[in-house]
Design a protein around this motif. Structure first.
Motif, PDB file in Angstrom:
ATOM      1  N   PRO A 158       0.883  -1.215   0.038  1.00  0.00           N
ATOM      2  CA  PRO A 158      -0.026  -0.016  -0.039  1.00  0.00           C
ATOM      3  C   PRO A 158       0.744   1.326   0.010  1.00  0.00           C
ATOM      4  N   PRO A 159       0.275   2.491  -0.609  1.00  0.00           N
ATOM      5  CA  PRO A 159       1.025   3.600  -0.336  1.00  0.00           C
ATOM      6  C   PRO A 159       1.811   4.291   0.794  1.00  0.00           C
ATOM      7  N   GLU A 160       1.391   3.780   1.981  1.00  0.00           N
ATOM      8  CA  GLU A 160       1.765   4.132   3.130  1.00  0.00           C
ATOM      9  C   GLU A 160       2.891   3.272   3.713  1.00  0.00           C
ATOM     10  N   ALA A 161       3.050   2.211   2.936  1.00  0.00           N
ATOM     11  CA  ALA A 161       4.338   1.357   3.538  1.00  0.00           C
ATOM     12  C   ALA A 161       5.488   2.242   2.948  1.00  0.00           C
ATOM     13  N   SER A 162       6.568   2.424   4.056  1.00  0.00           N
ATOM     14  CA  SER A 162       7.687   2.994   3.535  1.00  0.00           C
ATOM     15  C   SER A 162       8.747   2.097   3.038  1.00  0.00           C
ATOM     16  N   ALA A 163       9.722   2.848   2.473  1.00  0.00           N
ATOM     17  CA  ALA A 163      11.051   1.727   1.892  1.00  0.00           C
ATOM     18  C   ALA A 163      11.617   1.045   3.134  1.00  0.00           C
ATOM     19  N   ALA A 164      11.777   1.691   4.321  1.00  0.00           N
ATOM     20  CA  ALA A 164      12.442   1.162   5.265  1.00  0.00           C
ATOM     21  C   ALA A 164      11.792  -0.233   5.478  1.00  0.00           C
ATOM     22  N   GLU A 165      10.172  -0.142   5.757  1.00  0.00           N
ATOM     23  CA  GLU A 165       9.444  -1.502   6.213  1.00  0.00           C
ATOM     24  C   GLU A 165       9.524  -2.539   5.128  1.00  0.00           C
ATOM     25  N   MET A 166       9.526  -2.161   3.766  1.00  0.00           N
ATOM     26  CA  MET A 166       9.708  -2.919   2.798  1.00  0.00           C
ATOM     27  C   MET A 166      11.145  -3.825   2.753  1.00  0.00           C
ATOM     28  N   ALA A 167      12.131  -2.928   3.027  1.00  0.00           N
ATOM     29  CA  ALA A 167      13.470  -3.364   2.892  1.00  0.00           C
ATOM     30  C   ALA A 167      13.665  -4.550   3.999  1.00  0.00           C
TER      31      ALA A 167
END
Length: 218
Positions: free
Chosen positions: A65-74
């Protein structure tokens, strides 16, 4: 959790235009968007693990989702989508790791898992809708490189996954979870016989997101 947060978000995603259309992406398994890929769906081997992990790292963020940050995904990728994980899944009798092999590289993949859902919400939803206790077959992940989306690869992977699910767990309920905001993915699954039966939360990089739980009914 076994189920991938957008795993269930195959070719239909919030699609960027750059990945998969450059020469560097082509070298790693994608093809230029102008080319019509031809290939086969096959079972992955342990030798495919590194390339499937690369594919997973590229495609997982597209389904978030758009609110997911790059840090969360990484963080999620580093913890859950490593070559070691894919090597284990390729060798496991309770999993089926499928890849779409384009001849010069892998263009998509799907992962099936046989067992009980790890989350209470999805376990309750599948049990209530199917009228059966676990084990079930989960379509845990299905993704296609963005540069080749819209070419039928996701459909081929889905058909192969459904056929493999029937072999992995004959006559068992077949379910998945995907992000509630990913309407294109939900439409794709509806086209292939899945219906929403409940909701759950899914953790990406330590933060919770809303998912829907779907069961294949036709």
């Amino acid at each position: 959790m076994t189920s991938e947060h957008g795993a269930t978000s195959p070719a239909p995603t919030q699609t960027p235009t750059a990945p998969g259309t450059t020469q560097s992406a082509t070298q790693h398994g994608s093809v230029p968007v102008t080319a019509a890929p031809t290939g086969v769906v096959r079972r992955a081997t342990t030798d495919d693990a590194a390339e499937v992990a690369w594919l997973a790292a590229l495609t997982f963020p597209l389904a978030c989702p758009p609110e997911a940050s790059a840090a969360e995904m990484a963080t999620h990728i580093a913890q859950k989508l490593t070559p070691a994980h894919f090597r284990e899944w390729a060798a496991s009798a309770r999993h089926a790791l499928l890849v779409y092999d384009g001849g010069t590289g892998l263009l998509g993949y799907a992962l099936l898992a046989l067992g009980a859902p790890e989350g209470t919400a999805e376990a309750d939803a599948v049990g209530r809708a199917s009228g059966r206790e676990a084990p079930y077959v989960e379509l845990s992940k299905i993704y296609v490189l963005p540069g080749v989306q819209g070419r039928g690869i996701a459909g081929e992977l889905m058909r192969a996954a459904s056929s493999t699910a029937a072999q992995l767990g004959p006559d068992l309920p077949y379910w998945l979870g995907t992000n509630a905001q990913n309407l294109r993915a939900r439409a794709f699954y509806g086209k292939h016989g899945f219906e929403v039966i409940g909701r759950r939360t899914y953790v990406v990089g330590g933060l919770e997101h809303d998912d829907v739980v779907l069961l294949r009914t036709s």
